[in-house]
Every structure is written in C-alpha cells, then in structure tokens.
Design a protein around this motif. Structure first.
Motif, PDB file in Angstrom:
ATOM      1  N   ASN A 128      43.390  22.778 -47.077  1.00 17.34           N
ATOM      2  CA  ASN A 128      42.739  23.923 -47.702  1.00 17.34           C
ATOM      3  C   ASN A 128      41.458  24.302 -46.954  1.00 17.34           C
ATOM      4  N   THR A 129      40.654  23.325 -46.587  1.00 15.16           N
ATOM      5  CA  THR A 129      39.420  23.596 -45.851  1.00 15.16           C
ATOM      6  C   THR A 129      39.732  24.180 -44.478  1.00 15.16           C
ATOM      7  N   TRP A 130      40.715  23.595 -43.800  1.00  9.13           N
ATOM      8  CA  TRP A 130      41.130  24.112 -42.490  1.00  9.13           C
ATOM      9  C   TRP A 130      41.547  25.569 -42.594  1.00  9.13           C
ATOM     10  N   ALA A 131      42.345  25.902 -43.610  1.00  7.31           N
ATOM     11  CA  ALA A 131      42.820  27.277 -43.773  1.00  7.31           C
ATOM     12  C   ALA A 131      41.665  28.230 -44.058  1.00  7.31           C
ATOM     13  N   GLN A 132      40.736  27.826 -44.911  1.00  3.85           N
ATOM     14  CA  GLN A 132      39.624  28.712 -45.256  1.00  3.85           C
ATOM     15  C   GLN A 132      38.703  28.968 -44.063  1.00  3.85           C
ATOM     16  N   ILE A 133      38.406  27.936 -43.307  1.00  4.60           N
ATOM     17  CA  ILE A 133      37.531  28.109 -42.139  1.00  4.60           C
ATOM     18  C   ILE A 133      38.230  28.939 -41.068  1.00  4.60           C
ATOM     19  N   SER A 134      39.518  28.692 -40.890  1.00  2.82           N
ATOM     20  CA  SER A 134      40.280  29.492 -39.920  1.00  2.82           C
ATOM     21  C   SER A 134      40.289  30.960 -40.339  1.00  2.82           C
TER      22      SER A 134
ATOM     23  N   MET B 140      39.012  34.267 -38.435  1.00  2.51           N
ATOM     24  CA  MET B 140      39.984  35.336 -38.202  1.00  2.51           C
ATOM     25  C   MET B 140      39.464  36.660 -38.766  1.00  2.51           C
ATOM     26  N   TYR B 141      38.741  36.596 -39.878  1.00  2.00           N
ATOM     27  CA  TYR B 141      38.172  37.817 -40.455  1.00  2.00           C
ATOM     28  C   TYR B 141      37.202  38.474 -39.468  1.00  2.00           C
ATOM     29  N   LEU B 142      36.406  37.666 -38.809  1.00  2.00           N
ATOM     30  CA  LEU B 142      35.469  38.211 -37.822  1.00  2.00           C
ATOM     31  C   LEU B 142      36.221  38.940 -36.701  1.00  2.00           C
ATOM     32  N   LEU B 143      37.348  38.378 -36.287  1.00  2.00           N
ATOM     33  CA  LEU B 143      38.155  39.049 -35.262  1.00  2.00           C
ATOM     34  C   LEU B 143      38.799  40.318 -35.814  1.00  2.00           C
ATOM     35  N   THR B 144      39.251  40.263 -37.050  1.00  2.00           N
ATOM     36  CA  THR B 144      39.893  41.424 -37.657  1.00  2.00           C
ATOM     37  C   THR B 144      38.927  42.595 -37.729  1.00  2.00           C
ATOM     38  N   VAL B 145      37.676  42.328 -38.053  1.00  2.00           N
ATOM     39  CA  VAL B 145      36.667  43.381 -38.070  1.00  2.00           C
ATOM     40  C   VAL B 145      36.542  43.996 -36.676  1.00  2.00           C
ATOM     41  N   ARG B 146      36.601  43.169 -35.654  1.00  2.00           N
ATOM     42  CA  ARG B 146      36.517  43.675 -34.274  1.00  2.00           C
ATOM     43  C   ARG B 146      37.761  44.484 -33.911  1.00  2.00           C
TER      44      ARG B 146
END
Length: 188
Positions: free
Chosen positions: A137-143, A147-153
């Motif tokens: 769960n922690t791995w998925a949330q941090i990933s 990924m959100y930062l890349l999606t914004v880009r």
C-alpha cells in the motif's frame, strides 16, 4: 528531437554526429563530413521528371509520401511514449522500493503488520525519516504521488499526444503492481 522529448528533457540533448566529431577536434584542422554512399552509376531516365506540377504521377507519389510521413509520426508516438514512460515509472516506483526476503525463501511466510498487511524491508527517506511501513500500500501511494507529478507535466503536451503518455504510465504501474503482488504477496 521531437517536441515531446524536448519537453521532457530540455537540458539533455545528444550531440549531433558532426558535434561529436568536432568535440575532440584539433585546432587549425578542417574536417570534412562523413563519406556518403555514391549514387547509382545508372543515370535516371530522361523521360521521368519528378516535378509535381508537370507530372501527375510525381504529384501522386508526393501526396502518398506526405500521407505516409503524417501517419508514421502518429504511429511511432505511442512507441516513444511507451519506452519513455517505462523509464519514468521505474524512477517513480524506485522511491518506495521494498522487498520481503522471507517470501523469497522456500516455504517462507511474510511478517504481518497489525492491520494484516505483508511487511517488507525498505530503505530511504520515506521509510527511515518519515517512518512509513514498507508495504504494498505504501509503495503504491508513493509511486502514485510521483506519477501525479508526471501527469501534471504531461498536460502540457499537445492534446493529441497526452492521452497515450498518461495511459502508458498507468499501464506500467499496473504491470509492476501485478508482478509485485505475485512475487511478494502470493496473489496470482
């Protein structure tokens, strides 16, 4: 360099062949371009002209070549997006990497948290400084956070290209999550 590649990595541009040759060039010495394969020794037929305005076949050929060029660009975009997003996702998931060594041993069982999640071993800022537990769960949330930062880009990309980049990034997460679930958590 395509606009998308330059948008992702504006400072990392490979040197052109001539730049590479001249990067180690000696001063006061001139260099000629790389040798070119000589053209065929057979001269072109005098009856064939490739002037679109004078030859209707040449005009059709030029139109066909233009269509192929346009479609090839769209077809290769998804392959470029797939390869680049794979590398980007690996970097996103590396931030929260963890292992469960007990599961990798024959007959090994993963230790559990109080909530019943498989507990792994992880290092780095997220686990050592923030005290997060190394779980799936922690791995998925941090990933997903990275990924959100890349999606914004990706939203700055042309509207025709952005959806492929978003989709490939999510696909890479899905593949990695399935692999991690099968390897460490016995979910097949």
């Amino acid at each position: 360099c395509t606009p998308l590649r330059s948008a992702l990595l504006p400072t990392l541009r490979p040197l052109s062949t001539s730049s590479r040759l001249h990067a180690k060039a000696e001063p006061n010495k001139t260099y000629s371009p790389a040798p070119v394969i000589p053209p065929s020794s057979d001269p072109p037929s005098k009856n064939v002209r490739f002037e679109p305005e004078k030859n209707p076949d040449a005009s059709k050929l030029a139109g066909f070549a233009n269509q192929v060029r346009q479609r090839a660009g769209a077809a290769t975009e998804t392959y470029v997006a797939y390869g680049v997003t794979e590398n980007l996702f690996k970097e996103c998931s590396r931030q929260a990497e963890y292992t469960i060594p007990q599961v990798l041993e024959k007959g090994g069982v993963a230790p559990k948290t109080e909530a019943g999640e498989d507990l792994g071993v992880g290092t780095g800022w997220w686990y050592e400084d923030l005290g997060l537990t190394p779980t799936f769960n922690t791995w998925a949330q941090i990933s997903f956070l990275h990924m959100y930062l890349l999606t914004v880009r990706f939203r700055y990309f042309p509207p025709d290209h952005a959806p492929a980049w978003h989709q490939h990034l999510l696909d890479h997460f899905s593949y990695a999550a399935e692999d991690r679930m099968a390897t460490y958590h016995g979910m097949v």
